[in-house]
Write an enzyme that holds these catalytic residues in place. Structure first.
Site, PDB file in Angstrom:
ATOM      1  N   ASN A  24       0.783  -1.051  -0.151  1.00  0.00           N
ATOM      2  CA  ASN A  24       0.026   0.016  -0.034  1.00  0.00           C
ATOM      3  C   ASN A  24       0.949   1.262   0.118  1.00  0.00           C
ATOM      4  O   ASN A  24       1.651   1.886   1.032  1.00  0.00           O
ATOM      5  CB  ASN A  24      -0.847  -0.038   1.294  1.00  0.00           C
ATOM      6  CG  ASN A  24      -1.883   1.227   1.335  1.00  0.00           C
ATOM      7  OD1 ASN A  24      -1.735   2.054   0.405  1.00  0.00           O
ATOM      8  ND2 ASN A  24      -2.581   1.328   2.595  1.00  0.00           N
ATOM      9  N   LYS A  26      -0.067   4.355  -0.354  1.00  0.00           N
ATOM     10  CA  LYS A  26      -0.578   5.530   0.149  1.00  0.00           C
ATOM     11  C   LYS A  26      -0.263   6.636  -0.794  1.00  0.00           C
ATOM     12  O   LYS A  26      -0.259   6.556  -1.902  1.00  0.00           O
ATOM     13  CB  LYS A  26      -0.126   5.804   1.718  1.00  0.00           C
ATOM     14  CG  LYS A  26      -0.564   4.400   2.288  1.00  0.00           C
ATOM     15  CD  LYS A  26      -0.137   4.428   3.975  1.00  0.00           C
ATOM     16  CE  LYS A  26      -0.295   3.224   4.636  1.00  0.00           C
ATOM     17  NZ  LYS A  26      -0.047   3.466   6.178  1.00  0.00           N
ATOM     18  N   HIS A 111      -9.442   1.308   5.049  1.00  0.00           N
ATOM     19  CA  HIS A 111      -8.257   1.315   5.467  1.00  0.00           C
ATOM     20  C   HIS A 111      -8.384   2.320   6.934  1.00  0.00           C
ATOM     21  O   HIS A 111      -9.017   3.452   6.747  1.00  0.00           O
ATOM     22  CB  HIS A 111      -7.152   1.859   4.768  1.00  0.00           C
ATOM     23  CG  HIS A 111      -5.480   1.799   5.350  1.00  0.00           C
ATOM     24  ND1 HIS A 111      -5.273   2.854   6.163  1.00  0.00           N
ATOM     25  CD2 HIS A 111      -4.677   1.168   5.076  1.00  0.00           C
ATOM     26  CE1 HIS A 111      -3.938   2.562   6.390  1.00  0.00           C
ATOM     27  NE2 HIS A 111      -3.685   1.355   5.847  1.00  0.00           N
ATOM     28  N   GLU A 113      -6.755   4.600   7.932  1.00  0.00           N
ATOM     29  CA  GLU A 113      -6.640   6.137   7.552  1.00  0.00           C
ATOM     30  C   GLU A 113      -7.786   6.851   6.933  1.00  0.00           C
ATOM     31  O   GLU A 113      -8.150   7.810   6.896  1.00  0.00           O
ATOM     32  CB  GLU A 113      -5.401   6.274   6.861  1.00  0.00           C
ATOM     33  CG  GLU A 113      -3.969   6.200   7.332  1.00  0.00           C
ATOM     34  CD  GLU A 113      -2.663   5.319   6.692  1.00  0.00           C
ATOM     35  OE1 GLU A 113      -2.886   5.455   5.485  1.00  0.00           O
ATOM     36  OE2 GLU A 113      -1.940   4.966   7.399  1.00  0.00           O
ATOM     37  N   GLU A 187      -4.981  -4.641  10.733  1.00  0.00           N
ATOM     38  CA  GLU A 187      -4.052  -3.919  10.857  1.00  0.00           C
ATOM     39  C   GLU A 187      -4.432  -2.891  11.984  1.00  0.00           C
ATOM     40  O   GLU A 187      -5.212  -1.822  12.119  1.00  0.00           O
ATOM     41  CB  GLU A 187      -4.190  -2.819   9.514  1.00  0.00           C
ATOM     42  CG  GLU A 187      -3.626  -3.301   8.385  1.00  0.00           C
ATOM     43  CD  GLU A 187      -3.006  -2.197   7.375  1.00  0.00           C
ATOM     44  OE1 GLU A 187      -1.980  -2.454   6.714  1.00  0.00           O
ATOM     45  OE2 GLU A 187      -4.031  -1.327   7.146  1.00  0.00           O
ATOM     46  N   GLY A 193       2.760   2.577  10.878  1.00  0.00           N
ATOM     47  CA  GLY A 193       3.380   3.797  10.633  1.00  0.00           C
ATOM     48  C   GLY A 193       4.275   4.245  12.109  1.00  0.00           C
ATOM     49  O   GLY A 193       4.904   5.335  11.902  1.00  0.00           O
ATOM     50  N   SER A 233       3.797  -1.845  10.250  1.00  0.00           N
ATOM     51  CA  SER A 233       5.307  -1.794  10.497  1.00  0.00           C
ATOM     52  C   SER A 233       5.654  -3.085  10.191  1.00  0.00           C
ATOM     53  O   SER A 233       6.756  -3.457  10.739  1.00  0.00           O
ATOM     54  CB  SER A 233       5.535  -1.237  11.843  1.00  0.00           C
ATOM     55  OG  SER A 233       4.967  -0.031  12.229  1.00  0.00           O
TER      56      SER A 233
END
Ligand code: 13P
Length: 272
Positions: A24, A26, A111, A113, A187, A193, A233
């Protein structure tokens, strides 16, 4: 690749579900970077049928540019998001039909985010899966708990809340639980991140909880065949240890997938 080749590869990999490694990107990478990434994959990937599947999720502006080469390399090309509506006044959004028309074969849905900064509810995420499958796209359905939810012992409730609309849609026949059209990605938000990976044991425990929920509501056959990827991560240094947990069917990699070398090292760290 034929179904027989897929099954053979999965058995050779020693797993009951076919491994899937997903990148991904992003809101990263420019045209020259995506070209260089594909050049490197073309150079390094074996021509023989692989024992695993690969998926790349670029910014939507690169879907069209990448489509033909992804077909040639047998890679899944994945949008990062699609709108639940078929078309209309949704400035800045991309419909499932547009993503498919640009060459995508999959899309991420939900996701964290998007759930966070775009306030996507569980119902909206599920509507995106329906919209994606209606246009022939596979959906990689992302879910996971925040740190306060984990600290408050809310993980099971969060998983049920996030999964149940999807399970309802499967029961109603609106979503096909076919691994060529649906996969899950666990996730944990606190691991994305942050450099703070879930331990292999914690990841395996969460995957087992998710699979148990699928089994309870949909029965063992569907529960056993859907892949659940881990994301948060993942990097070359921790991929091998995570991969020893057979609950994990692959990875959804963010930062460490921006460089083709480190993405390939993650796959090699899993013994491929
Ligand atoms: P990182 O690998 O950068 O933690 O991102 C994970 C992720 O969000 C993939 O979708």
């Amino acid at each position: 690749m034929s179904d027989t080749d897929r099954e053979k590869g999965t058995a050779e990999a020693g797993r009951s579900r076919r491994p899937l490694f997903a990148a991904n990107w992003k809101m990263n990478l420019l045209s020259r970077d995506v070209d260089a990434f594909l050049d490197r994959l073309a150079h390094e990937l074996e021509a023989a049928p692989r024992q695993y599947d690969l998926l790349l999720a670029p910014s939507p502006v690169w879907l069209d540019r990448m489509a033909q080469r992804c077909r040639d390399l047998d890679l899944r090309l994945c949008a990062q998001d699609v709108h639940p509506a078929a078309s209309g006044a949704h400035t800045g959004d991309v419909s499932a039909q547009q993503a498919a028309d640009a060459g995508a074969t999959w899309t991420l849905c939900g996701h964290s985010e998007r759930r966070g900064s775009h306030h996507e509810t569980d119902e909206v995420v599920c509507a995106k899966v329906v919209a994606a499958q209606e246009q022939g796209l596979g959906a990689l359905f992302c879910l996971g708990e925040t740190l306060p939810e984990r600290e408050d012992d809310q993980v099971e409730e969060v998983f049920s809340r996030q999964l149940d609309p999807l399970i309802d849609a499967i029961e109603e026949g609106a979503v096909q639980p076919d691994p060529l059209r649906l996969a899950l990605a666990y996730e944990p938000v606190w691991a994305i991140g942050t450099g703070r990976t879930a331990t292999p044991e914690l990841a395996a425990q969460s995957h087992a909880l998710l699979r148990a929920r699928l089994r309870t509501r949909l029965g063992p056959e569907i529960a056993e065949r859907l892949q659940i990827l881990y994301g948060g991560s993942v990097k070359p240094a921790n991929a091998g240890a995570l991969w020893r947990e057979h609950e994990l069917d692959g990875f959804l990699v963010g930062g460490a997938s921006l460089d083709p070398g480190s993405f390939l090292d993650i796959i090699r760290g899993c013994g491929f």
